[in-house]
Scaffold this active site. Sequence first.
Site, mmCIF file in Angstrom:
data_model
loop_
_atom_site.group_PDB
_atom_site.id
_atom_site.type_symbol
_atom_site.label_atom_id
_atom_site.label_comp_id
_atom_site.label_asym_id
_atom_site.label_seq_id
_atom_site.Cartn_x
_atom_site.Cartn_y
_atom_site.Cartn_z
ATOM 1 N N ASP A 123 9.936 4.012 -21.105
ATOM 2 C CA ASP A 123 8.793 4.325 -19.956
ATOM 3 C C ASP A 123 7.436 3.495 -20.186
ATOM 4 O O ASP A 123 6.805 3.216 -21.618
ATOM 5 C CB ASP A 123 8.429 5.583 -20.438
ATOM 6 N N GLU A 165 14.857 9.254 4.751
ATOM 7 C CA GLU A 165 15.578 10.078 3.728
ATOM 8 C C GLU A 165 16.454 9.578 3.503
ATOM 9 O O GLU A 165 17.039 9.019 4.817
ATOM 10 C CB GLU A 165 15.163 12.204 3.900
ATOM 11 N N LYS A 201 -0.321 0.471 -13.119
ATOM 12 C CA LYS A 201 -0.891 -0.641 -14.016
ATOM 13 C C LYS A 201 -1.272 -2.026 -13.637
ATOM 14 O O LYS A 201 -1.770 -2.855 -13.041
ATOM 15 C CB LYS A 201 -0.196 0.544 -15.161
ATOM 16 N N THR A 258 5.361 3.472 -13.610
ATOM 17 C CA THR A 258 4.386 3.021 -12.492
ATOM 18 C C THR A 258 4.357 1.876 -11.924
ATOM 19 O O THR A 258 4.718 0.828 -13.188
ATOM 20 C CB THR A 258 2.797 3.521 -13.204
ATOM 21 N N TYR A 280 9.509 8.986 9.301
ATOM 22 C CA TYR A 280 10.856 9.342 7.540
ATOM 23 C C TYR A 280 11.775 8.939 7.811
ATOM 24 O O TYR A 280 12.771 8.336 8.959
ATOM 25 C CB TYR A 280 11.370 10.772 8.575
ATOM 26 N N ARG A 337 0.000 2.975 -5.947
ATOM 27 C CA ARG A 337 -0.308 4.413 -6.877
ATOM 28 C C ARG A 337 1.664 4.430 -6.273
ATOM 29 O O ARG A 337 2.202 4.964 -5.290
ATOM 30 C CB ARG A 337 -0.853 5.470 -6.615
HETATM 31 C C1 LIG Z 1 0.628 6.331 -16.389
HETATM 32 C C2 LIG Z 1 1.554 6.794 -17.354
HETATM 33 C C3 LIG Z 1 3.110 7.833 -16.415
HETATM 34 C C4 LIG Z 1 2.545 8.865 -15.011
HETATM 35 O O1 LIG Z 1 2.431 7.934 -14.249
HETATM 36 P P1 LIG Z 1 1.710 9.031 -12.813
HETATM 37 O O2 LIG Z 1 1.602 7.926 -11.571
HETATM 38 O O3 LIG Z 1 0.360 8.905 -13.246
HETATM 39 O O4 LIG Z 1 2.310 9.958 -12.933
HETATM 40 C C5 LIG Z 1 4.629 8.274 -16.915
HETATM 41 N N1 LIG Z 1 3.922 7.756 -17.867
HETATM 42 C C6 LIG Z 1 3.876 6.802 -18.875
HETATM 43 C C7 LIG Z 1 3.799 6.239 -20.587
HETATM 44 C C8 LIG Z 1 1.939 6.238 -18.289
HETATM 45 O O5 LIG Z 1 1.643 5.700 -18.736
#
Ligand SMILES: *Cc1c(COP(=O)(O)O)cnc(C)c1O
Length: 422
Positions: free
Chosen positions: A193, A48, A223, A220, A46, A229
């Site tokens: 994003d 935090e 990807k 993220t 933990y 993840r």
């Molecule tokens: C994949 C994605 C997310 C969300 O990611 P998670 O890890 O699945 O919550 C947010 N924004 C965009 C543009 C994405 O492609």
Amino acid sequence: MKDKQIEQLIKAEKIRQTDGLELIPSENYVSSDVLKALGSVFTNKYSEGYPGRRYYGGQENTDQIEQIAIDRAKQLFGADHANVQPHSGAQANEAVYYAWCEPGDTILAMDLAHGGHLTHGASVTRSAREYNFIRYGIKDVETGEIDYEEIRQLALKHKPKIILAGFSAYPRELDYEKFAEIGNEIGAMLMADMSHIAGLIVGGVAKNPFDYGFHVITTTTHKTLRGPRGGLILSRGVVGNPLKKPEKTLENLPTLIDRAVFPGTQGGPHMHTIAAKAVAFGEALQPEFKDYAEQIVKNAKKLAEELQKRDFKLVTGGTNNHLILADVYNSFGIDGKEAEIAMDKIGLTLNANATPNDSLTRFRPSGIRLGTPAVTTRGAKEADMEKIAEWMKQAINHRDSEERLVKLRQEVKHFCQTLSAI
Ligand SMILES: *Cc1c(COP(=O)(O)O)cnc(C)c1O
């Protein structure tokens, strides 16, 4: 493992991932070092708080791990500040909205049907209930050009607190300079994003929104960035006094974001994931990662070309990044779900996806979405893209012949065994 049921499923999943071609553009294969960090004893801890100011004892190792992850993330993106704790991309976005907006405030974001993400204000999400999302879209489906004049008009009319750029299904580059001009005109915070293309940005084959005046990048880590993840928030600003309630200024973004992640929207950080993020960021800092990112885009361009030769109509007519959106309904008269199922049967994994102004339903949309990050990790090159395009066409042509599909499945499996192991 003692638990044979789970052990067997892990083995089966490894075989599935090895013997098929992973074409979902948001997936990838992590290195064995990333897996090792993920499976480490840090999952027991933990922690935090943030390095140097935690709510529990025993942090001599976690503090170092998190600081390394932060420093590497900042270096990768040229950011003033990084928060490596968000559990996923959705949590990262949620925290930024929470950091900057009051309930009822307006956020201007890309339409889901035009390539935006669920977390950008889809009506089924919690944030859509809390904030007022206004949407922009693609002006010209042929070229994929975004309607920047529409964005400007919407921004002037609705005065959003955040202008959000970013997408999950858009194969072209955004014009960050235009976004920044509009944002500065109305005094909005500029958020990008970059979940899908973070790896392309750090690999130098996509533009970095920070170079054009953006204030925040969320992404993220699993990807194109090829980590575990998870989520990551990068920002401009000055790391201020964390004990004082900060004013909502651009300068204070680092503090506002840290407080919004913890305790605002999350509890204890997943330190095993943060260790794995640190490893992945270290890998992305190596010169080989640049080669990887370049190869992703080369492969995607080649795959797009080969698909077009085989009569696939592509949304925006091609790609500049890692992903392709093909309109199978207007190409072959079958919907995206039917195409997805046919591909699945021969070992090609991709997903049905809506096209801009889709005439079909969300569950059976006109398009399929695919991409090259995962197959590129396994060493696939341009010449292999011709094979993949041909299999895709064959799967559609022979979708009603189980016998032909079984034969194609064998061919794909053979090919996968020539690729590097996972
Ligand atoms: C994949 C994605 C997310 C969300 O990611 P998670 O890890 O699945 O919550 C947010 N924004 C965009 C543009 C994405 O492609």
